[in-house]
Design an enzyme around this catalytic site. Structure first.
Site, PDB file in Angstrom:
ATOM      1  N   SER A   1       0.793  -1.229   0.000  1.00  0.00           N
ATOM      2  CA  SER A   1       0.000   0.000   0.000  1.00  0.00           C
ATOM      3  C   SER A   1       0.827   1.282   0.000  1.00  0.00           C
ATOM      4  CB  SER A   1      -0.965   0.013   1.196  1.00  0.00           C
ATOM      5  OG  SER A   1      -2.070  -0.824   0.934  1.00  0.00           O
TER       6      SER A   1
ATOM      7  N   LYS B   1      -0.101   3.620  -2.755  1.00  0.00           N
ATOM      8  CA  LYS B   1      -1.124   4.673  -2.694  1.00  0.00           C
ATOM      9  C   LYS B   1      -0.523   6.070  -2.565  1.00  0.00           C
ATOM     10  CE  LYS B   1      -4.783   1.667  -0.899  1.00  0.00           C
ATOM     11  NZ  LYS B   1      -4.096   0.413  -0.576  1.00  0.00           N
TER      12      LYS B   1
ATOM     13  N   SER C   1      -6.316   3.187   3.997  1.00  0.00           N
ATOM     14  CA  SER C   1      -5.643   2.458   2.913  1.00  0.00           C
ATOM     15  C   SER C   1      -6.666   1.654   2.124  1.00  0.00           C
ATOM     16  CB  SER C   1      -4.538   1.540   3.461  1.00  0.00           C
ATOM     17  OG  SER C   1      -3.620   1.207   2.454  1.00  0.00           O
TER      18      SER C   1
ATOM     19  N   LYS D   1       2.983   6.724   5.332  1.00  0.00           N
ATOM     20  CA  LYS D   1       2.092   5.643   4.929  1.00  0.00           C
ATOM     21  C   LYS D   1       2.626   4.273   5.327  1.00  0.00           C
ATOM     22  CE  LYS D   1      -1.579   4.331   2.545  1.00  0.00           C
ATOM     23  NZ  LYS D   1      -1.685   3.120   3.395  1.00  0.00           N
TER      24      LYS D   1
END
Length: 437
Positions: A60, A63, A120, A222
């Site tokens: 993720s 992203k 997420s 993140k």
């Protein structure tokens, strides 16, 4: 003993030794997914790198690029924060982590940003991809093209969310480049990465990034996880007006990943503090490399103030290939970091083979001035006088240029060296345990 029994016994012994041999080599390959990099965001200096250019799965962390293109569209006028984005049945079908959007519904752009950063959400990632690229496939092409423009030369995107795809690959260095560019190019939107919760349909949605609450000065970015990648995280933090960015990939658990990230950030700040203090040999380009930063990063918020003594743990691993002795203590592997309950730290520790008794040392610094080296070594010896009898100080000049003098306490048993170093750290003095010839 019959011949047949001896043959069977011999076979058992061979199998047993083969099994033990496999066990013996396993730790060398304990975590093939691990990679890390630590960067001084102000100068671009790479403070630490381990497998930083090795191919990894972004999970993720993907992203962040999806969000980069969202921010770009906001600035270009292609999107507005209150603009509703339609949810297709394909987007709604994506597996968790997700916001469980219903096909035919909409989600405002700002809520989509929050859902990507905090939750997420994979379904939201596809909503954004279809809004900006027409399809997930075309949006992935846009992502890869942007990655190349930003200098992420080893990154290929195949989807906007990071769900498993063997062709979607990156490196820790490329993720660091992306993180820095998000902060630099869109300072007006970076605040979203510091959020830990948002409201949606009457519910409070909480996030996965525990470092934002638990690490002083952390303000983004993140986390990510798929089974093939392990636990990933990109984190930026500010202390004493200095921003340090780190990326860790391949954690065995979220907890060990976060602990390791905190450790890397701490040690990055120690390197900067020692560099600014001026008595250590700590050149600006610590690892022999620098990431391009064409413009200064945005102004940072007030930092958590910590003294050097509060942030003094020693560096976890020698720096990337290309370092010089001018990197002082950094040029030596740290044998103090191994820990049976943290496989990442155990992987990072580079333990020397067992040495005969008295063949260990505690290094407390490396200096261009021999008198400074002798003074610090003497101070360290004095502080340990109550627990070590007749500790010997040794000042050794390292080979090569520039001239560097290592300050060590020598002729110690391994256990005594480790105990001594722990005591020095508690007193605010940086050190590491080394085999001494």
């Amino acid at each position: 003993m019959s011949p047949a029994y001896r043959v069977r016994l011999g076979t058992v012994v061979v199998v047993l030794f083969s099994f033990l041999a496999l066990l013996a080599v396993k730790p060398a390959h304990a975590n093939p997914r691990y990679a890390a990099i630590v960067v001084d965001a102000e100068s671009g200096d790479v403070l630490h790198a381990a497998n930083a250019d090795a191919t990894r799965y972004p999970a993720s962390l993907t992203k962040m690029m999806t969000l980069y293109l969202v921010f770009e569209a906001l600035e270009d006028g292609g999107l507005a924060l209150d603009q509703p984005l339609p949810v297709s049945s394909y987007a709604a079908s994506k597996p968790a982590s997700k916001l469980y959007l219903k096909a035919g519904s909409t989600i405002p752009v700002e809520k989509a940003i929050q859902a990507l950063v905090i939750k997420s959400a994979n379904d939201v990632a596809v909503v954004v991809a279809e809004a900006l690229g027409g399809s997930e496939e075309h949006f992935a092409t846009m992502m890869t093209r942007k990655a190349q423009e930003l200098g992420m030369s080893r990154t290929t995107f195949r989807n906007p969310h990071g769900l498993p795809d063997a062709r979607q690959v990156t490196t820790a260095r490329d993720m660091a480049i992306l993180s820095l560019r998000v902060m630099k190019d869109f300072p007006q939107h970076y605040h979203y990465f510091s959020r830990t919760r948002f409201h949606w349909n009457g519910k409070t949605i909480t996030g996965h990034n525990r470092l934002l609450d638990n690490y002083p000065g952390a303000d983004g970015l993140k986390t990510g996880f798929i089974r093939a990648s392990g636990f990933n995280v990109a984190t930026s933090a500010v202390r004493n007006g200095r921003r340090v960015l780190s990326v860790v990939m391949g954690g065995f658990t979220a907890a060990s990943r976060d602990a390791h990230m905190a450790d890397l950030l701490d040690r990055g700040y120690v390197r900067l503090a020692l560099q600014q203090r001026g008595d250590w040999i700590a050149k600006a380009d610590l690892s022999g490399e620098r990431m391009a930063l064409p413009e200064p990063l945005p102004a940072t918020p007030p930092a958590t103030q910590l003294t050097l003594a509060e942030t003094i743990p020693s560096w976890s691993q020698s720096l990337a290939t290309g370092r010089t002795e001018a990197s002082a203590l950094l040029a030596e592997p740290d044998t103090e970091m191994g820990s049976a309950d943290d496989p990442i730290r155990e992987l990072l520790a580079r333990n020397d083979p067992a040495s005969p008794g008295g063949a260990w040392a505690v290094q407390v610094g490396a200096f261009s001035d021999v008198d400074q080296a002798r003074s610090l070594a003497a101070r360290a010896a004095d502080s340990l006088a109550s627990q070590l009898n007749d500790v010997r100080v040794a000042i050794a000049e390292a080979q090569g240029a520039p001239r560097v003098f290592r300050a060590r306490l020598v002729d110690l048993q391994e256990s005594d060296a480790r105990t001594a170093c722990q005591s020095l750290r508690q007193q605010g003095m940086d050190c590491l345990v080394v085999a001494h010839n």
